[in-house]
Design a protein around this motif. Sequence first.
Motif, PDB file in Angstrom:
ATOM      1  N   SER A  38       0.848  -1.192   0.000  1.00 36.73           N
ATOM      2  CA  SER A  38       0.000   0.000   0.000  1.00 36.73           C
ATOM      3  C   SER A  38       0.885   1.244   0.000  1.00 36.73           C
ATOM      4  N   MET A 112     -10.939  10.672  -6.436  1.00 35.98           N
ATOM      5  CA  MET A 112     -10.699   9.625  -5.458  1.00 35.98           C
ATOM      6  C   MET A 112     -10.564   8.287  -6.152  1.00 35.98           C
ATOM      7  N   SER A 115      -7.238   7.925  -8.178  1.00 36.10           N
ATOM      8  CA  SER A 115      -6.105   7.663  -7.280  1.00 36.10           C
ATOM      9  C   SER A 115      -6.201   6.252  -6.726  1.00 36.10           C
ATOM     10  N   LEU A 116      -7.419   5.863  -6.354  1.00 33.56           N
ATOM     11  CA  LEU A 116      -7.621   4.554  -5.752  1.00 33.56           C
ATOM     12  C   LEU A 116      -7.254   3.450  -6.736  1.00 33.56           C
ATOM     13  N   PHE A 152      -7.127  -2.689   0.018  1.00 31.29           N
ATOM     14  CA  PHE A 152      -7.702  -3.053  -1.272  1.00 31.29           C
ATOM     15  C   PHE A 152      -6.823  -4.063  -2.016  1.00 31.29           C
ATOM     16  N   ALA A 403     -11.175  10.453   2.388  1.00 30.50           N
ATOM     17  CA  ALA A 403     -11.080   9.085   2.910  1.00 30.50           C
ATOM     18  C   ALA A 403     -11.766   8.989   4.270  1.00 30.50           C
TER      19      ALA A 403
END
Length: 542
Positions: A38, A112, A115-116, A152, A403
């Motif tokens: 991460s 978001m 980026s995610l 994730f 977030a």
Amino acid sequence: MTTTASSGSVLPLLLALITLSVHLSGTDSANILGVFTSHSPSHLIVHMSVVKTLAEQGHNVTVVSSMQPKVTHKSIKHIVIPLSEDEERLLHAGMSGIAKRKPSFWSTIRSMFSSLILLIDKQVEVLEDERFTQLYENKDNKFDVVIVGYFFNTYQVGLGAKFNCPIIMSWSGPPMEMVDGFMGNPRLISSVPNMNVAVKSGKPMNFTQRLMNLLSTNAMRVLSTVLDYRFDGFYRRLFGSDKNIPSYAEAKKNVSLLFCNSHAISEGPIRPNVPGIVEIGGIQIKEKPDALPQDIEEFLAKAKHGAILFSLGSNLKGEHIQPEIITKIFNALSSLKQHVIWKWEDPKHLPGTASNIMYKKWLPQDDILAHKKIKLFITHAGKGGVAEAQYHGVPMLALPVFADQPGNADKLVESGYGLRVDLLTLEEDELKAAIKQILGNPSYAEKLQRFSKLYRDRPMTARQSVVYWTDYVLRHHGAPHIQSPLVHMSFVASNNLDVYALIAAVLYVVYLVLKIVFKFVGRKLCGKSKAKGPQKKKVKKQ
Ligand SMILES: *[C@@H]1O[C@H](CO)[C@@H](O)[C@H](O)[C@H]1NC(C)=O
Ligand SMILES: *[C@@H]1O[C@H](CO)[C@@H](O)[C@H](O)[C@H]1NC(C)=O
Ligand SMILES: *[C@@H]1O[C@H](CO)[C@@H](O)[C@H](O)[C@H]1NC(C)=O
């Protein structure tokens, strides 16, 4: 007399020491692999604190990550597989998109997600890198347990089978939808608010809150189901060619333990957790602070009216925020009596100079918060910083951006640990008023002192829990016996849908039978009245 007495008390002590050392050598130094892909410094601090604790116990730790860790230990072997410059730039663009735009819902969601998606996809590439694949292709390597940092990346459950050893997950927050899934932790419970719903401790959720909780939990569940298809693809891409690796669905049933960086007893929410979930809240916080760098120590010593620490965390850099907002913050902070330590990345472009403000690129945040002169922490309300301030009993002013930050901010306001001001719409007077309010009212600090006592009051410290439970998994080669059966149950079985279907079927049969019986009885009765009826009619007709 005295000698016998003393030898009488020394002997058991010696025996205890001998058995203790035998017990300790019972778990030999194990080879531990940490996979922390991460791309978030705050997650990495938590995961590194876990493996650092294990390295201090004499375990042989190897770590793979996508950035250079700030927390480490001299015996830990690091393999850093960094992002390319283009990817770094893309990620920054996403962040600044979030922080600069006025909260337009869709643009926030869009930046978001981009980026995610980058953060998710990049993690697969780390595992495809030769520096990583070497670890299992080189037959001299052998690992006894692999610790995966969760973000994730559920498909990384395949690493247990790949390295032929048990797998432990480490997650930087409290139990939530996705980790609950593979741990078999009961998920949607009407009394347990999810990450984004703030509830006063000990107070039940009201109707609105329960509605929001139900909707957002299910939205999260839909998202995780959608992502699971993507993860299945990643799983096949990474492990598909290996015949010895079970399917993704099977591998998900093989996680031994989950370390969560939370402490429900003091932080809430009070909820049931399965035994495989071990809370190690505050693992990143030092039990005893290190000495501060000399310049910071001197700066704090001079602060007659106390001092303020201002940091918007490691993801959000000064350049991501609109310049007008920075100016407003500077004007507010420079007008205070208190000294301010401001975390600022770019020494060439300072927001302004003032005698009461010190800029620092990188701060020993935890050690500074432990300093008795610090009266207020102005923060983006990331989970890590909030925990540190709570541990040290420092009131907070939250400037959340995205977030989990808005949720954390609401929670700390609910608990009376501080106030919240919106970063994107911030005004100078508003900020100053909030700071004065917190500094002038002792109730914030008192509430935090009470919390701090509860937070530290535990049967085992966070470090002891990490050591005990990791050794436990090593001793028993996994922990299938503490696993929740929910992991092995289908959606239908885990929600008792089949049982409800059976009950519904039985009720329907009973209904049909009763209907026939009533019809029959009814006909009998009607039959009698009918027998009379037509006669009457006939009589009338006649
Ligand atoms: C530590 O573990 C790695 C991976 O199995 C191994 O290659 C290395 O030799 C070990 N180091 C020591 C000192 O045991
Ligand atoms: C439920 O609680 C929230 C937060 O405390 C509050 O803002 C809201 O007004 C409450 N709603 C009802 C219907 O009581
Ligand atoms: C996972 O699989 C391994 C065998 O590959 C087994 O030894 C271990 O007990 C399993 N762990 C769990 C939690 O089921």
